[in-house]
Design a protein around this motif. Structure first.
Motif, PDB file in Angstrom:
ATOM      1  N   ASP A  30      12.849   8.401   3.045  1.00 36.06           N
ATOM      2  CA  ASP A  30      13.701   7.224   3.216  1.00 36.06           C
ATOM      3  C   ASP A  30      13.560   6.363   1.970  1.00 36.06           C
ATOM      4  N   TRP A  31      14.684   6.079   1.328  1.00 37.83           N
ATOM      5  CA  TRP A  31      14.657   5.388   0.040  1.00 37.83           C
ATOM      6  C   TRP A  31      14.105   3.963   0.150  1.00 37.83           C
ATOM      7  N   ALA A  32      14.510   3.213   1.156  1.00 43.72           N
ATOM      8  CA  ALA A  32      14.127   1.799   1.252  1.00 43.72           C
ATOM      9  C   ALA A  32      12.639   1.617   1.525  1.00 43.72           C
ATOM     10  N   THR A  33      12.046   2.530   2.298  1.00 41.82           N
ATOM     11  CA  THR A  33      10.663   2.338   2.733  1.00 41.82           C
ATOM     12  C   THR A  33       9.688   3.340   2.135  1.00 41.82           C
ATOM     13  N   ARG A  34      10.189   4.331   1.422  1.00 37.89           N
ATOM     14  CA  ARG A  34       9.391   5.399   0.803  1.00 37.89           C
ATOM     15  C   ARG A  34       8.708   6.306   1.821  1.00 37.89           C
ATOM     16  N   LYS A  35       9.064   6.187   3.100  1.00 33.65           N
ATOM     17  CA  LYS A  35       8.439   7.029   4.123  1.00 33.65           C
ATOM     18  C   LYS A  35       8.900   8.468   3.980  1.00 33.65           C
ATOM     19  N   VAL A  36       7.947   9.392   3.955  1.00 33.26           N
ATOM     20  CA  VAL A  36       8.280  10.812   3.979  1.00 33.26           C
ATOM     21  C   VAL A  36       8.593  11.159   5.430  1.00 33.26           C
ATOM     22  N   LEU A  37       9.839  11.523   5.674  1.00 33.12           N
ATOM     23  CA  LEU A  37      10.313  11.778   7.027  1.00 33.12           C
ATOM     24  C   LEU A  37      10.016  13.204   7.478  1.00 33.12           C
ATOM     25  N   SER A  38      10.025  14.133   6.553  1.00 31.95           N
ATOM     26  CA  SER A  38       9.659  15.519   6.842  1.00 31.95           C
ATOM     27  C   SER A  38       9.406  16.242   5.532  1.00 31.95           C
ATOM     28  N   TRP A  39       8.748  17.381   5.634  1.00 31.41           N
ATOM     29  CA  TRP A  39       8.474  18.209   4.452  1.00 31.41           C
ATOM     30  C   TRP A  39       8.232  19.637   4.908  1.00 31.41           C
ATOM     31  N   ARG A  40       8.427  20.558   3.977  1.00 32.58           N
ATOM     32  CA  ARG A  40       8.180  21.976   4.235  1.00 32.58           C
ATOM     33  C   ARG A  40       7.649  22.627   2.968  1.00 32.58           C
ATOM     34  N   PRO A 144      -0.822   1.404   1.050  1.00 31.21           N
ATOM     35  CA  PRO A 144       0.139   0.308   0.893  1.00 31.21           C
ATOM     36  C   PRO A 144       0.848   0.380  -0.467  1.00 31.21           C
ATOM     37  N   HIS A 145       2.071  -0.130  -0.502  1.00 26.87           N
ATOM     38  CA  HIS A 145       2.876  -0.147  -1.722  1.00 26.87           C
ATOM     39  C   HIS A 145       3.179  -1.595  -2.097  1.00 26.87           C
ATOM     40  N   SER A 146       3.027  -1.918  -3.356  1.00 27.45           N
ATOM     41  CA  SER A 146       3.347  -3.278  -3.801  1.00 27.45           C
ATOM     42  C   SER A 146       4.826  -3.580  -3.589  1.00 27.45           C
ATOM     43  N   ALA A 147       5.688  -2.593  -3.763  1.00 31.93           N
ATOM     44  CA  ALA A 147       7.129  -2.807  -3.579  1.00 31.93           C
ATOM     45  C   ALA A 147       7.490  -3.041  -2.111  1.00 31.93           C
ATOM     46  N   LEU A 148       6.576  -2.736  -1.204  1.00 32.09           N
ATOM     47  CA  LEU A 148       6.819  -2.921   0.230  1.00 32.09           C
ATOM     48  C   LEU A 148       5.999  -4.087   0.781  1.00 32.09           C
ATOM     49  N   GLU A 149       5.670  -5.041  -0.088  1.00 28.18           N
ATOM     50  CA  GLU A 149       4.870  -6.209   0.287  1.00 28.18           C
ATOM     51  C   GLU A 149       3.514  -5.791   0.868  1.00 28.18           C
ATOM     52  N   ARG A 150       2.906  -4.774   0.235  1.00 28.24           N
ATOM     53  CA  ARG A 150       1.593  -4.238   0.592  1.00 28.24           C
ATOM     54  C   ARG A 150       1.571  -3.569   1.970  1.00 28.24           C
ATOM     55  N   ARG A 151       2.744  -3.209   2.483  1.00 30.54           N
ATOM     56  CA  ARG A 151       2.797  -2.440   3.732  1.00 30.54           C
ATOM     57  C   ARG A 151       2.795  -0.954   3.394  1.00 30.54           C
ATOM     58  N   THR A 152       2.431  -0.151   4.373  1.00 30.28           N
ATOM     59  CA  THR A 152       2.535   1.293   4.213  1.00 30.28           C
ATOM     60  C   THR A 152       3.987   1.698   4.444  1.00 30.28           C
ATOM     61  N   PRO A 153       4.380   2.878   3.996  1.00 27.35           N
ATOM     62  CA  PRO A 153       5.747   3.330   4.287  1.00 27.35           C
ATOM     63  C   PRO A 153       6.049   3.344   5.791  1.00 27.35           C
ATOM     64  N   ARG A 154       5.104   3.765   6.600  1.00 24.12           N
ATOM     65  CA  ARG A 154       5.325   3.777   8.055  1.00 24.12           C
ATOM     66  C   ARG A 154       5.579   2.367   8.588  1.00 24.12           C
ATOM     67  N   GLU A 155       4.753   1.411   8.175  1.00 26.51           N
ATOM     68  CA  GLU A 155       4.943   0.021   8.627  1.00 26.51           C
ATOM     69  C   GLU A 155       6.295  -0.523   8.181  1.00 26.51           C
ATOM     70  N   ALA A 156       6.658  -0.265   6.938  1.00 29.17           N
ATOM     71  CA  ALA A 156       7.938  -0.765   6.417  1.00 29.17           C
ATOM     72  C   ALA A 156       9.113  -0.118   7.137  1.00 29.17           C
ATOM     73  N   TYR A 157       9.008   1.186   7.415  1.00 29.69           N
ATOM     74  CA  TYR A 157      10.100   1.891   8.080  1.00 29.69           C
ATOM     75  C   TYR A 157      10.338   1.326   9.478  1.00 29.69           C
ATOM     76  N   TRP A 158       9.280   1.222  10.273  1.00 31.95           N
ATOM     77  CA  TRP A 158       9.464   0.773  11.658  1.00 31.95           C
ATOM     78  C   TRP A 158       9.782  -0.710  11.735  1.00 31.95           C
ATOM     79  N   ALA A 159       9.260  -1.525  10.823  1.00 31.78           N
ATOM     80  CA  ALA A 159       9.621  -2.951  10.805  1.00 31.78           C
ATOM     81  C   ALA A 159      11.109  -3.096  10.495  1.00 31.78           C
ATOM     82  N   GLY A 160      11.601  -2.304   9.547  1.00 34.51           N
ATOM     83  CA  GLY A 160      13.022  -2.352   9.199  1.00 34.51           C
ATOM     84  C   GLY A 160      13.918  -1.868  10.325  1.00 34.51           C
TER      85      GLY A 160
END
Length: 167
Positions: A30-40, A144-160
């Motif tokens: 996910d581009w906005a939150t950097r969360k890896v949604l799946s991988w193979r 945590p990511h500085s671009a996500l206000e020190r949130r993890t991608p998971r936190e940023a994704y679900w908050a959004g």
């Protein structure tokens, strides 16, 4: 402006060195939150492992508005395009030779390799899968990511997602 989950996703493939050659890793992010949604992970460059990762991401998180990739054959083939079209997703592709168009996933690859892949002796696909699985879990839930206000991608994704549902 990309500012919410599921607005734009991206996908890319990188190689993972193992003792007797290479494996190929695809991720959907996910581009906005950097969360890896799946991988193979795959031992071939056939498109099927990419399509599997895409289908899993859509099944778990819903469809994005836009999917961005490079112009690799896995992402221009009929299975990938059909999966996106049937899900109602608009398709965006980087310009030829422009890896910086997909900078967030390129950064993911750099971090994964420097923080995990190159630090382990990956003797086979089983060990590579374990190392990647563990690092992806760490990346999504603890890093945590500085671009996500020190949130993890998971936190940023679900908050959004929660903000979008509340609106």
């Amino acid at each position: 402006m990309i500012d919410r989950p599921n607005q734009v996703w991206c996908a890319d493939i990188t190689f993972v060195p193992v003792k007797r050659g290479f494996l190929y890793l695809v991720a959907v992010m996910d581009w906005a939150t950097r969360k890896v949604l799946s991988w193979r992970l795959s031992n071939t460059m056939h498109a099927d492992f990419c399509v599997e990762a895409l289908r899993e991401a859509i099944a778990r998180f819903g469809s994005p508005e836009i999917m961005n990739t490079d112009q690799g054959s896995q992402f221009t083939g009929s299975a990938w395009i059909t999966t996106l079209t049937e899900a109602g997703v608009r398709i965006s592709m980087d310009g030829r030779g422009r890896c910086m168009d997909n900078i967030f996933i390129e950064r993911l690859w750099r971090s994964l390799k420097q923080e995990a892949v190159y630090l382990e002796e990956l003797t086979d696909g089983f060990k590579a899968h374990r190392v990647i699985r563990d690092w992806m879990a760490f990346y999504n839930t603890e890093r945590p990511h500085s671009a996500l206000e020190r949130r993890t991608p998971r936190e940023a994704y679900w908050a959004g997602r929660d903000q979008k549902l509340a609106a």
